[in-house]
Design an enzyme around this catalytic site. Structure first.
Site, PDB file in Angstrom:
ATOM      1  N   LYS A  63      36.156  34.117  45.710  1.00  0.00           N
ATOM      2  CA  LYS A  63      36.875  32.656  45.463  1.00  0.00           C
ATOM      3  C   LYS A  63      37.971  32.835  46.529  1.00  0.00           C
ATOM      4  CE  LYS A  63      40.361  34.629  43.052  1.00  0.00           C
ATOM      5  NZ  LYS A  63      41.706  34.678  43.592  1.00  0.00           N
ATOM      6  N   LEU A  80      40.474  38.239  46.342  1.00  0.00           N
ATOM      7  CA  LEU A  80      39.253  37.388  46.731  1.00  0.00           C
ATOM      8  C   LEU A  80      38.442  37.391  45.272  1.00  0.00           C
ATOM      9  CD1 LEU A  80      38.260  38.388  50.284  1.00  0.00           C
ATOM     10  CD2 LEU A  80      39.261  36.289  49.327  1.00  0.00           C
ATOM     11  N   GLY A  96      36.668  39.513  43.735  1.00  0.00           N
ATOM     12  CA  GLY A  96      35.349  40.040  43.969  1.00  0.00           C
ATOM     13  C   GLY A  96      35.007  41.078  42.557  1.00  0.00           C
ATOM     14  N   SER A 128      34.235  38.211  39.957  1.00  0.00           N
ATOM     15  CA  SER A 128      32.811  37.456  40.170  1.00  0.00           C
ATOM     16  C   SER A 128      31.783  38.386  39.902  1.00  0.00           C
ATOM     17  CB  SER A 128      32.816  37.113  41.836  1.00  0.00           C
ATOM     18  OG  SER A 128      31.673  36.252  41.804  1.00  0.00           O
ATOM     19  N   ASP A 150      40.128  35.673  36.374  1.00  0.00           N
ATOM     20  CA  ASP A 150      39.559  34.850  37.091  1.00  0.00           C
ATOM     21  C   ASP A 150      37.944  34.882  36.520  1.00  0.00           C
ATOM     22  OD1 ASP A 150      41.605  34.036  38.719  1.00  0.00           O
ATOM     23  OD2 ASP A 150      41.208  35.994  40.305  1.00  0.00           O
TER      24      ASP A 150
END
Ligand code: C5P
Length: 282
Positions: free
Chosen positions: A10, A99, A101, A104, A136
């Site tokens: 993201k 990001l 990671g 995710s 996130d």
């Protein structure tokens, strides 16, 4: 039987830190979108409650400290699952980069095991479970362009952002989100205009969206790691339409309307950074 889930990175087009909460976390307002840079998780059932994680990344912990491990355990405990799983993680997203990671990967584990173990849980329930794993994760469960508020658990879906190319570059440092938040003095922060980014996306106005890119944490991380500002300057020198740090950093991304411009930025940045890539948004 074997199942595969992609876990896309993201980026934060906007990240505003509004206040410090009594629970120690910070109240956030973010605009997030997912990009075509992804880890790949392969799931194989195991007959006992064993959790086995293997990966191409040499420095990741594979025990209880790992987000994926915690997610498997959470599902086993909450839904009385007596099976185990072997997960192969093909790591492509830079680690400790801003990001998302790790988040995710956890979200992909929720989706993958929901299928593998036929739990049939709705996305909203996966998002709630994800909240217990990391900030996130609720966003990453669906990974659609969203306005994300609260601690990171309130996800409101927006339309996809106007089409563009994203150049992602990570300087040669790793950043801990917790450490950056410890350095935050809320009264000294600058506040990007998150509503203006949202409005630009709703109007599909690319240049207006680019004009309002911003991240409250960027000056905080850049004070500790000046590479972040140097990298941002390089993005602009090489012709990106706009550039900003993602999450708590240190990755900076730049947006380009045209592929030729993105390629120029990419070529210019190669060599300065650990990781550089040109990708599309999803
Ligand atoms: O949830 P995650 O592990 O990504 O967060 C890392 C750390 O960042 C938290 O332990 C907390 O110190 C800080 N944080 C915060 N406010 C948020 C999200 C994270 O202070 N909304």
């Amino acid at each position: 039987m074997e199942l595969i889930e992609k876990a896309p990175a993201k980026i934060n087009l906007g990240l505003d830190v509004l206040s410090k909460r009594p629970d120690g976390y910070h109240e956030l307002e973010m605009i997030m979108t997912s990009i075509d840079l992804a880890d790949r998780l392969t799931f194989q059932p195991l007959p006992t409650k064993e959790i086995e994680i293997v990966t191409n990344c040499s420095f990741l912990p594979l025990d209880k400290k790992n987000n994926i491990y915690q997610t498997v355990q959470l599902l086993q405990q909450n839904y009385g699952v007596n099976e185990g799983v072997r997960i192969h993680l093909q790591k492509e997203i830079p680690v400790a980069a801003g990001l998302g990671g790790g988040s995710s990967d956890a979200a992909a584990t929720l989706r993958g095991l929901n299928r593998l173990w036929q739990l049939n849980l709705p996305m909203t329930e996966l998002e709630q479970l994800g909240d217990a794993i990391g900030t996130d994760v609720p966003y990453c469960v669906q990974g659609k362009t969203s306005r994300v508020t609260g601690r990171g658990e309130i996800v409101t879906t927006l339309p996809p952002i106007p089409p563009c190319w994203v150049v992602v570059a990570k300087p040669k440092v790793s950043v801990s989100t917790g450490k950056i938040f410890k350095l935050v003095a809320v009264e000294e922060l600058y506040h990007p205009n998150i509503s203006a980014i949202e409005a630009a996306i709703l109007e599909q106005n690319y240049f207006e969206m680019v004009n309002h890119l911003g991240n409250s944490l960027e000056p905080v991380t850049a004070k500790r790691y000046p590479q972040v500002h140097l990298l941002k300057e390089k993005f602009m020198q090489f012709g990106a339409d706009g550039a900003v740090m993602s999450g708590s950093g240190p990755t900076v991304f730049g947006l380009c309307h045209k592929y030729s411009r993105a390629k120029r930025v990419y070529n210019g940045l190669k060599g300065f950074c650990d990781h550089v890539s040109i990708v599309r948004t999803l």
